[in-house]
Design a protein around this motif. Structure first.
Motif, mmCIF file in Angstrom:
data_model
loop_
_atom_site.group_PDB
_atom_site.id
_atom_site.type_symbol
_atom_site.label_atom_id
_atom_site.label_comp_id
_atom_site.label_asym_id
_atom_site.label_seq_id
_atom_site.Cartn_x
_atom_site.Cartn_y
_atom_site.Cartn_z
ATOM 1 N N PRO A 385 23.883 1.738 -41.914
ATOM 2 C CA PRO A 385 24.872 1.013 -42.726
ATOM 3 C C PRO A 385 24.853 -0.484 -42.437
ATOM 4 C CG PRO A 385 25.819 2.996 -41.770
ATOM 5 C CD PRO A 385 24.486 2.817 -41.134
ATOM 6 N N SER A 410 34.243 -3.624 -43.223
ATOM 7 C CA SER A 410 33.700 -2.752 -44.260
ATOM 8 C C SER A 410 32.182 -2.722 -44.150
ATOM 9 C CB SER A 410 34.118 -3.252 -45.648
ATOM 10 O OG SER A 410 33.533 -2.450 -46.655
ATOM 11 N N SER A 412 28.568 -0.356 -45.733
ATOM 12 C CA SER A 412 28.104 0.588 -46.747
ATOM 13 C C SER A 412 26.674 1.002 -46.442
ATOM 14 C CB SER A 412 28.197 -0.045 -48.141
ATOM 15 O OG SER A 412 27.349 -1.196 -48.205
ATOM 16 N N ASP A 413 26.315 2.178 -46.941
ATOM 17 C CA ASP A 413 24.962 2.702 -46.763
ATOM 18 C C ASP A 413 24.080 2.113 -47.856
ATOM 19 O OD1 ASP A 413 22.704 4.058 -46.207
ATOM 20 O OD2 ASP A 413 23.471 6.059 -46.662
ATOM 21 N N SER A 418 24.017 7.025 -50.278
ATOM 22 C CA SER A 418 25.361 6.489 -50.047
ATOM 23 C C SER A 418 26.191 7.442 -49.185
ATOM 24 C CB SER A 418 26.082 6.221 -51.384
ATOM 25 O OG SER A 418 25.380 5.252 -52.114
#
Length: 807
Positions: A385, A410, A412-413, A418
């Protein structure tokens, strides 16, 4: 050789004709000096005989040269010396001296004939200077003046040309025009260059045509073909011949080799072996990793093969770059920016390779560059991530309560899958666990009370882990700044040591103080100084606030006396400008000192105790001596009380007789026949001392080994000790006549098995003399360890026990 022999015959014929003509004329060649007087012949071998004048003189000689390398068996005739004084009656004797006289040249003392006794070599010595003398044969008195003449060695062609500097190596650039000089070779001939053609050399090429040629007179080698290509053939070996006698038949020759190497020129442009290339690379490779290598081939070498690579076109602006590997001349494509499969999965590049050193004269061979297309395919990998942003800055008040939310991170992948993400704090960056992060939302909150004065900035590493693949962990940075509050009171900047002179004047400043505060207000510090309420009516000192975060302590009066009070404690109140304001009371110590006229303290604090008027120094020493004596006496008494007397005998627990030594040794059992002690036989009560008498050969008889002369029944009828003696006696007689018995005494006994056995002795020698048989069937009930004994003694009928004695 044949030529040498012909040359010698011609010269000999000329010489004979000359001798004949000279004798017919009855005259000689003479030398005369400038004044007309006779002189000796000139010693220079190059002397011109054109200056010779025909002159009548007493000396006569017929020859001045001789051929070298004479191979005849008889001495070679050189010439003849003769004087007019010599009437042929033997009264004149000729003497020859000088270079080579007697060793090479000999003279007939009566006739004057000169001969050469050794073979001459002109290359070793070209001429010889001799001296002739005519003397009276009886008195040895000179009858003529001594005369000097020269014998010149005439050259023949007996040396071949030689290349003293050979073999040769040379180089010439490839693609050279016709007639380009390569190298010059030189041969030398040791023969006489002034006589004939023996030393006149011409050159020719034997091997190396049609590529090269050589000039016959100068020996200069030149190219015979234009545009010879090094890439086709880079080396040639030539054989050059040098021949004397101007190359005519019969001349001698010598050869040498010349190795000619074609040196490289840049006549070949670089060329890629293919027009397109394809490579694959993982999107996770780091910058600046090598992505691919490609090479354009160049038939040239060294600097002519050096090239540069460039990316001249493509859709990867700034992502890749290319450079040249100087060792291999390969084009190395490396990464300049990170790759992302999800953003772009392939790139197209156009690579150009160009020669660095281009020779203008070969530009007609074509452009010295080439291009190729390169396609780079990006392969997808499972990436960790990614935080957005990678570094996040947060602020929190140091007064924040536990559980206060500070902010949120925060991540994210980046992969297409995802995957869900869980957040955590790398506790190596938060050892005291001041903060927590929500595993699902990424919300960061306080877990402990904060103190800005201990740590004003916290640098946390937040971990983001994929749920589907926990090995994929992303990392982000969170910088948390702790905001200040007014939670620290001001204090003295240092620990002050204030000294006050006894003669200080009223209103004199004796100390200037300042304060520090651990807090950091945005507008800066501002401190207020005053005396504490308890000292507000102080009659000795007063405090003045200087309004610059300092304060001055002043005296109110003079005439301070150490004897009355040596130390004053002054409480000072310091208040900061925070909201709310904080204050602290600090104590200032003032010591009264005795100062000199310049105000420098000499002695401070309490006045020293003074001795009474009636006590002298001697009395003090006496008191001190008594105290020391009492201390020494007390130490001696204590040492004697502590001294203990050592016991004369060992204590009971130290008695060595109670020590137990255990040896866990086991006997050898039934098969142990080596360690048996013969003394054990003497412990048997039924056995008496006996001696084995010697048995003579006459009394020895042969007994069968399997049967005894005395049967088992007869043994039983005898007393026990007699049975044993008879048994040993029988075996002794059997062994005496046994031809296989060893030639030394050997005694093996099995009669004693030890005392105290529960099973008693098993030997049949101790059986009672009665005919009753003892039963050993109970051995079968003792278990497997006694199985062998049960088999032996369980049924004694028809069994015998033998004791073997070898002598």
């Amino acid at each position: 050789t044949f030529l040498q022999k012909m040359n010698f015959l011609i010269c000999s014929t000329i010489w004979l004709l000359s001798v004949h003509l000279l004798r017919e004329n009855m005259s000689c060649w003479g030398l005369r000096s400038a004044d007309g007087t006779p002189d000796r012949p000139h010693s220079d071998p190059k002397y011109s005989w054109d200056t010779l004048q025909r002159q009548k003189r007493n000396w006569v000689w017929n020859q001045f040269f001789v051929l070298e390398e004479y191979t005849g068996t008889d001495p070679l005739y050189v010439g003849k010396l003769h004087s007019d004084v010599d009437k042929g009656d033997g009264n004149v004797r000729y003497v020859l001296t000088g270079s080579g006289a007697s060793s090479i040249f000999t003279i007939d003392e009566k006739t004057g004939d000169i001969h050469a006794t050794k073979r001459l070599d002109r290359e070793e010595q070209g001429y010889y200077t001799l001296h002739a003398q005519a003397v009276d044969s009886k008195t040895n008195a000179p009858v003529e003046d001594e005369s000097e003449f020269i014998v010149k060695v005439q050259d023949i062609n007996d040396n071949e040309p030689k290349f003293l500097d050979g073999p040769y190596t040379a180089g010439v650039p490839e693609m050279s025009p016709l007639g380009t000089m390569v190298v010059q070779v030189t041969a030398t001939d040791a023969d006489d260059p002034t006589y004939g053609n023996s030393a006149r050399v011409v050159y020719s090429i034997i091997h190396g045509q049609p590529y090269f040629s050589v000039e016959p007179k100068t020996g200069i080698i030149r190219t015979a073909l234009p545009n010879m290509d090094r890439e086709t053939r880079n080396q040639y070996v030539l054989i050059i011949q040098a021949k004397d006698m101007v190359g005519q038949m019969g001349g001698l020759s010598g050869t040498t080799s010349v190795t000619v190497t074609l040196t490289d020129v840049n006549d070949n442009p670089p060329r890629f072996s293919r027009k397109s290339y394809q490579y694959s690379v993982l999107e996770s490779v780091a910058v600046p990793s090598v992505v691919a290598k490609l090479k354009a081939a160049d038939a040239d070498i060294d600097s002519n093969a050096e090239m540069d690579y460039h990316i001249i076109d493509g859709d990867a602006h700034g992502v890749f770059n290319i450079t040249t590997d100087e060792d291999t001349q390969e084009g190395v494509i490396f990464l300049q920016r990170p790759l992302d499969y999800e953003t772009k999965s392939s790139f197209s590049l156009k690579i150009e390779a160009t020669n660095r050193n281009i020779d203008p004269q070969f530009l007609t061979f074509g452009p010295f560059s080439d291009t190729a297309a390169v396609k780079v395919i990006v392969e997808d990998v499972n990436e960790p991530p990614v935080f957005y942003p990678l570094i996040r800055k947060l602020m929190v008040s140091e007064a924040a309560r536990v559980g206060t939310v500070i902010g949120m991170v925060s991540a994210s992948d980046p992969d297409s899958s995802s995957s869900a993400i869980r957040y955590s704090i790398d506790r190596n960056t938060d050892l005291e666990r001041f903060f927590n992060v929500d595993a699902l939302t990424g919300v960061i909150s306080t877990a402990k009370a904060l103190d800005r004065e201990l740590n004003s900035v916290h640098n946390l590493t937040i971990l983001a882990t994929e749920n589907q693949d926990p090995s994929q962990v992303g990392r982000g940075i969170v910088l948390i700044r702790v905001m200040d509050i007014n939670d620290n009171a001001p204090v003295f900047a240092i620990e002050y040591e204030t000294l006050l002179c006894e003669n200080a004047a009223p209103g004199q400043v004796i100390q200037t103080i300042s304060a520090v505060d651990k807090d950091e207000p945005p507008s800066g510090h501002h401190f207020y100084f005053s005396l504490a309420f308890s000292a507000s009516n102080n009659n000795n000192f007063t405090l003045r606030d200087n309004k610059d975060n300092t304060a001055s302590v002043l005296t109110k009066h003079a005439d301070f006396r150490r004897q009355e009070q040596s130390l004053y404690l002054l409480p000072v109140l310091i208040v900061d400008s925070g909201s709310p304001a904080l204050s602290s009371t600090n104590t200032l110590s003032v010591r009264v000192c005795d100062c000199d006229v310049d105000g420098i303290p000499q002695a401070c604090g309490t006045v020293a105790f003074s001795l009474p008027q009636g006590l002298s120094t001697g009395a003090l020493l006496a008191i001190l001596g008594c105290i020391i004596t009492l201390l020494a006496l007390m130490l001696l008494i204590m040492a004697m009380l502590r001294r203990r007397k050592a016991p004369l005998f060992l204590e009971d627990e130290r008695d060595v007789r109670e020590n137990i030594v255990r040896y866990d040794d086991e006997g050898g059992g039934e098969e142990d026949t080596e360690a048996f002690d013969m003394v054990a036989l003497r412990n048997l009560n039924i056995i008496r001392d006996s001696k084995v008498q010697d048995i003579s050969p006459e009394t020895a008889s042969v007994y069968p080994y399997s049967a005894s002369a005395i049967s088992r029944t007869s043994y039983k009828t005898l007393p026990d000790n007699i049975v044993f003696q008879e048994f040993i006696w029988d075996r002794l007689k059997v062994t005496e006549v046994d031809p296989s018995a060893p030639p030394y005494d050997s005694l093996q006994t099995y009669a004693f098995e030890g005392n105290g056995s529960v099973a008693d002795s098993l030997s049949t020698l101790e059986l009672p003399s009665s005919d009753s048989e003892q039963s050993y069937d109970y051995l079968s009930n003792w278990g497997p360890r006694f199985k062998k004994l049960a088999d032996l003694y369980g049924n004694l009928e028809g069994k015998y026990i033998y004791i073997y004695i070898f002598v």
